[in-house]
Design a protein around this motif. Sequence first.
Motif, short mmCIF file in Angstrom:
data_model
loop_
_atom_site.label_atom_id
_atom_site.label_comp_id
_atom_site.label_asym_id
_atom_site.label_seq_id
_atom_site.Cartn_x
_atom_site.Cartn_y
_atom_site.Cartn_z
N LEU A 21 0.82 -1.20 0.00
CA LEU A 21 0.00 0.00 0.00
C LEU A 21 0.86 1.26 0.00
CD1 LEU A 21 -2.84 1.20 0.12
CD2 LEU A 21 -2.73 1.00 2.62
N THR A 22 1.94 1.24 0.76
CA THR A 22 2.86 2.38 0.79
C THR A 22 3.40 2.68 -0.60
OG1 THR A 22 3.47 1.88 3.07
CG2 THR A 22 5.00 3.25 1.81
N GLN A 23 3.82 1.64 -1.31
CA GLN A 23 4.33 1.81 -2.68
C GLN A 23 3.23 2.36 -3.60
OE1 GLN A 23 7.41 1.12 -4.08
NE2 GLN A 23 8.30 0.58 -2.12
N LEU A 24 2.03 1.80 -3.48
CA LEU A 24 0.93 2.22 -4.34
C LEU A 24 0.53 3.67 -4.08
CD1 LEU A 24 -1.28 -0.99 -4.12
CD2 LEU A 24 0.02 -0.20 -6.12
N LEU A 25 0.48 4.06 -2.81
CA LEU A 25 0.10 5.44 -2.46
C LEU A 25 1.10 6.46 -2.99
CD1 LEU A 25 -1.13 4.86 1.19
CD2 LEU A 25 -2.52 5.76 -0.70
N ASP A 26 2.35 6.05 -3.11
CA ASP A 26 3.39 6.96 -3.59
C ASP A 26 3.50 7.01 -5.11
OD1 ASP A 26 3.98 7.67 -1.00
OD2 ASP A 26 5.69 6.30 -0.82
N ALA A 27 2.77 6.14 -5.79
CA ALA A 27 2.84 6.09 -7.26
C ALA A 27 1.85 7.08 -7.87
CB ALA A 27 2.55 4.67 -7.75
N PRO A 28 2.33 8.04 -8.67
CA PRO A 28 1.44 9.05 -9.24
C PRO A 28 0.45 8.49 -10.27
CG PRO A 28 3.65 9.26 -10.15
CD PRO A 28 3.73 8.23 -9.07
N PHE A 29 0.67 7.28 -10.73
CA PHE A 29 -0.19 6.66 -11.74
C PHE A 29 -1.18 5.68 -11.12
CE2 PHE A 29 4.01 4.81 -11.44
CZ PHE A 29 3.73 3.50 -11.06
N VAL A 30 -1.33 5.73 -9.79
CA VAL A 30 -2.25 4.83 -9.08
C VAL A 30 -3.24 5.65 -8.28
CG1 VAL A 30 -2.42 3.12 -7.22
CG2 VAL A 30 -0.59 2.92 -8.92
N GLU A 31 -4.51 5.27 -8.37
CA GLU A 31 -5.56 5.80 -7.51
C GLU A 31 -6.07 4.66 -6.66
OE1 GLU A 31 -10.02 7.80 -7.68
OE2 GLU A 31 -8.97 7.36 -9.55
N ILE A 32 -5.95 4.78 -5.34
CA ILE A 32 -6.45 3.75 -4.44
C ILE A 32 -7.91 4.07 -4.13
CG2 ILE A 32 -6.20 2.58 -2.22
CD1 ILE A 32 -3.81 2.13 -3.98
N LEU A 33 -8.81 3.17 -4.52
CA LEU A 33 -10.24 3.40 -4.32
C LEU A 33 -10.71 2.96 -2.94
CD1 LEU A 33 -11.65 2.36 -7.79
CD2 LEU A 33 -10.94 4.62 -7.00
N GLY A 34 -9.95 2.07 -2.30
CA GLY A 34 -10.34 1.61 -0.98
C GLY A 34 -9.41 0.53 -0.47
N VAL A 35 -9.43 0.38 0.86
CA VAL A 35 -8.63 -0.64 1.54
C VAL A 35 -9.55 -1.34 2.53
CG1 VAL A 35 -6.65 -1.06 3.04
CG2 VAL A 35 -6.53 0.73 1.30
N ALA A 36 -9.45 -2.67 2.59
CA ALA A 36 -10.27 -3.46 3.51
C ALA A 36 -9.40 -4.32 4.40
CB ALA A 36 -11.24 -4.35 2.73
N ASP A 37 -9.82 -4.44 5.65
CA ASP A 37 -9.18 -5.37 6.59
C ASP A 37 -10.18 -5.60 7.72
OD1 ASP A 37 -6.04 -6.30 7.12
OD2 ASP A 37 -7.28 -6.28 8.93
N LEU A 38 -10.16 -6.80 8.30
CA LEU A 38 -11.04 -7.08 9.44
C LEU A 38 -10.73 -6.18 10.62
CD1 LEU A 38 -11.21 -10.99 9.55
CD2 LEU A 38 -13.03 -9.39 8.97
N ASP A 39 -9.46 -5.81 10.75
CA ASP A 39 -9.01 -4.97 11.86
C ASP A 39 -8.97 -3.52 11.39
OD1 ASP A 39 -7.73 -3.64 13.91
OD2 ASP A 39 -5.91 -4.87 13.84
N ALA A 40 -9.92 -2.72 11.86
CA ALA A 40 -10.00 -1.32 11.44
C ALA A 40 -8.76 -0.53 11.84
CB ALA A 40 -11.25 -0.66 12.01
N GLU A 41 -7.99 -1.06 12.81
CA GLU A 41 -6.78 -0.36 13.27
C GLU A 41 -5.50 -1.00 12.75
OE1 GLU A 41 -6.82 2.60 14.70
OE2 GLU A 41 -8.98 2.45 14.43
#
Length: 126
Positions: A21-41
């Motif tokens: 996720l860190t790599q994806l967030l830093d990529a200017p050619f990627v838009e993250i539409l959402g992230v899911a995990d059972l643990d909200a924290e």
Amino acid sequence: MAKDIFRIAVIGAGETGTPLLTQLLDAPFVEILGVADLDAEAPGMRLARERGVATTTDFMDLARLGEAVDVLIDVTGVPKVREALRQHMQDSGNSHTLIVHEMVVQLMLSLLSGRLVQLKHEVEEY
């Protein structure tokens, strides 16, 4: 067909999903539409919220985004999650979204680091 931007959703925001996720967030050619995990924290969930990305504890929320998602990355390591995603894609007629499995993520992270990266998964049931 070349793309200008990849619209991505990530399922699993723990030890495996967070570095990706860190790599994806830093990529200017990627838009993250959402992230899911059972643990909200989970670390990746906190990171996503800090960066203004929608989060959910129900991975199917991301599947229900439909063809808005180009790539749905599943790094849970839970076969039931992958099967539920595949079934949803079939049932909804979504032939656009590509589901990427943790083995492909392991390859991508290994290539980025120049060494074989071992993925860590805690056994969790969804």
